[in-house]
Motif scaffolding. Structure first.
Motif, short mmCIF file in Angstrom:
data_model
loop_
_atom_site.label_atom_id
_atom_site.label_comp_id
_atom_site.label_asym_id
_atom_site.label_seq_id
_atom_site.Cartn_x
_atom_site.Cartn_y
_atom_site.Cartn_z
N VAL A 77 10.50 1.72 -6.34
CA VAL A 77 9.32 2.56 -6.74
C VAL A 77 8.35 1.52 -7.00
O VAL A 77 7.09 1.63 -6.75
N ASN A 105 4.55 0.75 -5.69
CA ASN A 105 3.37 1.36 -6.69
C ASN A 105 2.34 -0.18 -6.72
O ASN A 105 1.20 -0.25 -6.41
N THR A 106 3.05 -1.40 -6.66
CA THR A 106 2.32 -2.47 -6.87
C THR A 106 1.62 -3.06 -5.62
O THR A 106 0.43 -3.83 -5.50
N GLY A 137 0.75 -0.92 -3.43
CA GLY A 137 0.07 0.12 -2.88
C GLY A 137 0.30 0.82 -1.39
O GLY A 137 -0.55 1.10 -0.62
N LYS A 197 3.42 3.45 0.88
CA LYS A 197 4.47 4.38 0.48
C LYS A 197 5.74 4.03 1.01
O LYS A 197 5.76 3.93 2.45
N GLU A 240 7.27 8.25 -12.50
CA GLU A 240 7.23 9.16 -11.89
C GLU A 240 8.73 9.79 -11.45
O GLU A 240 8.80 10.98 -10.94
#
Lengths: 315, 502, 195
Positions: free
Chosen positions: A165, A169-170, A172, A174, A312
């Motif tokens: 995850v 996130n880092t 950018g 999915k 999250e």
């Protein structure tokens, strides 16, 4: 009858022998090392490999107790609840911070005194050796182009899951993160082409990387490492991500200072002598000792990173 | 290759190595025979001991432990109706009835020889075919795992006792128990009641020991009769010897065991527990006398025990050829290999070094030692039956408790075990049976997680489960077996008098 | 045949349990990731299937029980050695009146033995860590053996000295077994047991 008396005598010694002689120098009896996982995992192997070396230096036997369950939660809770007299220690790892971040347990890393960090390994994102993704950019490009990149991890809510995850996130993008029950299943799914990539600890990937069935795209150390030659870090690929899988020796809070120093000295001696280097390298881990305040700071930072990354996921 | 074997032979045929293998085998036999203790523990225990040894010696010692534990699980299964591991559950089906007939020695003799033949055959398959079989195992994705588990669940029909319907209920109960714990896909806690020990679900081992061992002890306690003569007086101890000829006469069963062990065994995470049940099921279905199974039929024991040791060779295939361990015991072994500086993978087989051949030969030698030790011990094992009932009952319970405690050191598992023991007692008493529960418990999570993982991988598309060839094949065979069973059941029902068994 | 009230009672318990399971499953949080079934899907499916399968079982077993009750009025059921059809029920969970077994004293003794072993096992688990392995195991073995010995009625008609001798023998057995296991586990297997 003599035999019976002998047995009784033995029983009494076994039952009460341990409680006498507190005054003498630590350790005066065998030391319990709680491994919060079943025999055979990375956490277990790292301690078992050290066991003979530690016993030689401490002059007492080290009893490895596998107290497994709840992804390490049961054994760690047991360690927290035991007396901080130096006779119950814990083979700790970042699984502790993962449990804490996911909010599954009542304890935090502050309930422990950390004695020494021994080894660490990076999280590695790897894809099939003969597949379409030969470097991190290719993978991220495909993800940005709208392809659902299937990334396998070992265990839902595991530290590898959190790492995946964090990587998404880092960078950018999915990922379609697919949890498997363990490292073996994840790796075979990737090798069979059922998923696009895996995120796992470096040691689990060691042999498949060597056989070139899987190719490491990037890893989460700050700098490149000799144990994974030619694998770039996320930092040099332009993504600010630094995470490690670490393994350490810890004790319940309140460990006497002299006991702590005895252990630090023993571990320092082992690691300085180079005795452990080969074993650690063969297991796919790097010897990365850390003691005292530097260690506390490291644990604190890892906890913050894990908490952010878990954000999250934790419910 | 021949020079490789010669080099390997030189590594194995040294006094130290042979002693290490024999020692490992002995320890494995000891731990495998005690309910609760697992082969993974035996291997883990040896791990620190092997550090200072040369590779073939250290690995050989661990292989010996695997091999010994794989074979000796049959001893309590036959003598006491207590399987120590999931893979010896099926040994109880025919082994215990045969022992009840006073032929415990014969049952043990068959089990020992079948284990040996299965082990040796799987070693040959391993050395010749490891890379292609390993590649086949890689083709198992979520869809294939799901279909394999459905195929396995149909076996419930075979192991269900008097009533198919009740057997299905028992299987479903196991399946339900398997949903306890953190949901494998979303991470939601299911039925955990805030109990830390349940976060990762119900442990298989306490459930298994509870359902089989504790329930059996409770049954024995219920039936305990102080005036009963010692059971062993009816046993012919002189009959306790290895049964080479009779085992080989059951060559179909032997073949079924070896095949299923070598083909199902290598599938990571699923194969180990069901290979022996698949072997039993197939042997029974294609036997001329399916009705004899479950009454102390030799072929039943032979198929299960040969599968049991063949699956060790099977499980070594992905471990050595891919570096992917299929279950706990081979995972520890993999750790041992890595510490020794041996990197598993295709290169291990391609390299000309003698080490890999030394490992094969060490495994062969381990099987020979297993045969020797078990043959020497067979008359000793049977004396367990001479222990007076009430003492035996308490001793078995102690072994169950500390065996389960020893694995994970968690007292919660002891309560779980007792609970499953009481449940298992009533399930047996009211014709539900306990074997289906274990199948549900093992296969349930594989079915559920792979169906959902598959849907996640295929982005909600159901068709790949039916269009991927291996997956389709398993589903078709499962459906065929199901229809066959229902039809046979229907016919048996019609011919049976009303009010009879269903 | 079997006139075991436990059979239909167990079916009834299954019905209630599966209904409970279904309700509990539907209270699970409904989290769905891409293409996935909800976490509640399988538990609900399974409990529904158990419920459906248990209904015919309950009907059949109740019928059989009623029929057996009828016939037992005229003919005495023979005491089968096969316990799966044993006429007496150790129904711990049920307070329903028990069918009179063929030999009431034996039936009650069996039930007592069963309950005794369950109770001693439970006590063993509770005391295992607080008392430590050696003491708890010795006491457990001793309790098991002496309990079965007493319930079985073997002690009746013995002189005081003979009884003592017997009990001493059991004590030696319990202690030797506990110690032998202790040594094998901690020394040979290196598996720690609580002290």
């Amino acid at each position: 009858m003599k035999k019976l008396l002998g047995t009784l005598g033995l029983a009494t010694t076994l039952m009460f022998g341990g409680q006498a002689a507190l005054a003498a120098e630590y350790p005066t009896k065998s030391v319990d090392m709680i491994v919060p996982f079943s025999a055979g995992g990375g956490n277990d192997t790292f301690v078992r490999a050290m066991q003979p070396m530690l016993e030689k230096r401490l002059g007492q036997s080290l009893v490895i107790r596998n107290i497994a369950g709840g992804g390490g939660a049961v054994g760690m809770s047991r360690a927290v609840a035991s007396r901080p007299d130096g006779y119950t220690l814990l083979a700790a790892s970042n699984a502790m911070l993962t449990l804490e971040a996911m909010g599954n347990v009542a304890f935090t890393h502050n309930d422990f005194d950390f004695i020494a960090k021994v080894v660490e390994e990076p999280y590695v994102i790897a894809a099939r050796g003969d597949g379409p993704y030969q470097d991190l950019d290719a993978l991220l490009e495909a993800a940005r182009a709208g392809k659902a990149i299937k990334v396998g991890v070992s265990g839902v809510g595991s530290s590898a899951h959190i790492a995946a995850v964090a990587m998404a996130n880092t960078t950018g993008v999915k990922f379609n993160i697919i949890p498997y029950p363990g490292g073996a299943e994840t790796i075979s799914a990737a090798m069979g082409g059922h998923i696009d990539a895996v995120v796992l600890g470096g040691s689990e990937l060691r042999s498949v990387l060597q056989s070139e069935r899987l190719k490491a795209l990037a890893m989460t150390y700050d700098e490149r490492s000799d144990s994974l030659p030619g694998v770039p870090t996320f930092k040099e690929e332009g993504h600010d991500l630094s995470l490690t899988v670490w393994r350490a020796i810890a004790a319940p809070k309140g460990l006497p200072e002299d006991v702590k120093q005895t252990w630090v000295a023993a571990i320092k001696d082992i690691l300085d002598s180079g005795e452990y280097d080969q074993t650690a390298a063969n297991l796919g881990t790097d010897v990365a000792p850390l003691y005292g305040e530097a260690l506390d700071e490291f644990i604190e930072n890892s906890a913050v990173t894990m908490n952010e990354a878990a954000g999250e996921l934790a419910r | 290759m021949i020079s490789g074997y010669l080099e390997g032979l030189g590594m194995v045929l040294q006094l130290g190595t042979l002693l290490a293998i024999a020692g490992g085998t002995f320890l494995g036999i000891l731990m495998g025979a005690l309910p609760g203790l697992t082969s993974a523990m035996a291997v883990a225990l040896l791990l620190p001991v092997t550090f200072g040894m040369p590779p073939v010696m250290g690995i050989g010692m661990m292989l010996g432990a695997l091999c010994g534990a794989g074979a000796s699980g049959s001893i309590p299964a036959i003598l006491l109706n207590i399987p120590g591991t999931p893979s010896s559950v099926a040994t109880t089906f025919d082994g215990y009835p045969m022992a009840q007939k006073g032929e415990a020695g014969r049952a043990l003799g068959l089990a020992i020889v079948a284990s040996f033949v299965g082990g040796v055959a799987s070693m040959i398959i391993l050395s010749l075919l490891a890379p292609p079989i390993a590649d086949f195992a890689l083709r198992f994705g979520a869809a294939e795992y799901f279909s394999l588990s459905i195929f396995g669940l149909v076996i419930i029909a075979s192991v269900a006792g008097k009533s198919l319907l009740k057997g299905m209920i028992a299987g479903l109960l196991g399946f339900f128990a398997a949903t306890v714990g953190t949901d494998p896909i979303t991470g939601v806690g299911r039925f955990t009641f805030n109990e830390l020990s349940l976060l990762t679900g119900i442990n298989l081992l306490p459930a298994l020991i509870g359902l089989f061992a504790v329930s059996q002890v409770l049954k024995d306690a219920f039936e305990y009769d102080p005036n009963e003569r010692l059971q062993a007086s009816t046993h012919r101890i002189e009959g306790a010897r290895p049964r080479f000829v009779e085992t080989l006469q059951n060559w179909r069963a032997l073949l079924a065991g070896i095949l299923s062990g070598s083909v199902v065994g290598p599938v990571p995470g699923a194969g180990g527990s069901i290979a022996s049940l698949v072997a039993y099921d197939q042997t029974r279905r294609f036997s001329k006398h399916p009705e004899k199974f479950g009454t102390g039929h030799g072929a039943g024991i032979v198929s299960v025990e040969s599968a049991n040791n063949a699956l060790l060779g099977g499980a070594l295939i992905p471990t050595l050829a891919l570096g992917i361990p299929g279950e706990a015991a081979t995972a520890v072994l993999l750790g041992g290999l890595l510490i020794q500086g041996i990197t598993p993978g295709p290169m291990l087989f391609a390299d000309q070094g003698g080490t890999i051949y030394g490992i094969f030969l060490a495994y062969l030698v381990a099987n020979v030692f297993m045969l020797l030790i078990m043959c020497l011990g067979i008359k000793l094992f049977i004396r367990v039956l001479m222990v007076p009932r009430k003492q035996l009952l308490s001793a078995i319970l102690v072994f169950c408790f500390i065996g389960v405690y020893g694995v994970d050191g968690d007292v919660f598992n002891l309560y779980l075990m007792l609970g499953f023991g009481i449940l298992g007692y009533f399930l047996n008493r009211y014709d539900f049976g306990t074997a289906p529960v274990i199948l549900g418990l093992i296969l349930g999570p594989i079915a559920e997680s792979n169906l959902r993982r598959g849907l996640q991988t295929f982005e909600g598309d159901w068709t790949p489960f039916f269009t991927r060839p291996i997956s389709l094949a398993f589903l078709v065979v499962a459906l065929g077996l199901l229809v066959l069973t229902l039809w046979q059941n229907y016919r048996a029902n019609r011919s049976a008098p009303p009010g009879g068994a269903t | 045949m079997a006139q075991d009230i436990g059979k239909p009672v167990f079916d009834l318990i299954l019905l209630v349990a599966s209904a409970t399971g279904f309700v509990m499953a539907s209270q699970l949080p409904d989290v769905v990731v891409l293409g996935d079934l909800s976490p509640a899907f399988f538990p609900q499916l399974i409990s529904a299937l158990v419920f459906i399968c248990a209904v015919p079982c309950l009907i059949r077993d109740t019928r059989q029980w009623l029929a057996a009750r009828h016939t037992s009025a005229s003919t005495t059921a023979p005491l089968s050695t096969d316990t799966s059809a044993s006429p007496s029920a150790p129904q711990k969970a049920s307070s329903a009146p028990q069918e009179a077994p063929a030999t009431p004293s034996r039936g009650r003794r069996n039930t007592l033995q069963w309950l005794f072993v369950v109770a001693v096992s439970l006590a063993y688990i509770v005391m295992f860590e607080p008392l430590g392995y050696v003491i708890s195991t010795t006491l457990f073995c001793l309790a098991c053996v002496i309990g079965l010995w007493c319930i079985g009625g073997s002690h009746k008609g013995m002189t005081g000295a003979a009884m003592l001798k017997n009990i001493a023998g059991y004590a030696v057995y319990a202690l030797v077994l506990a110690m032998a296991i202790y040594i094998v586990f901690t020394r040979v297997f290196q598996i720690p047991l609580p002290n």
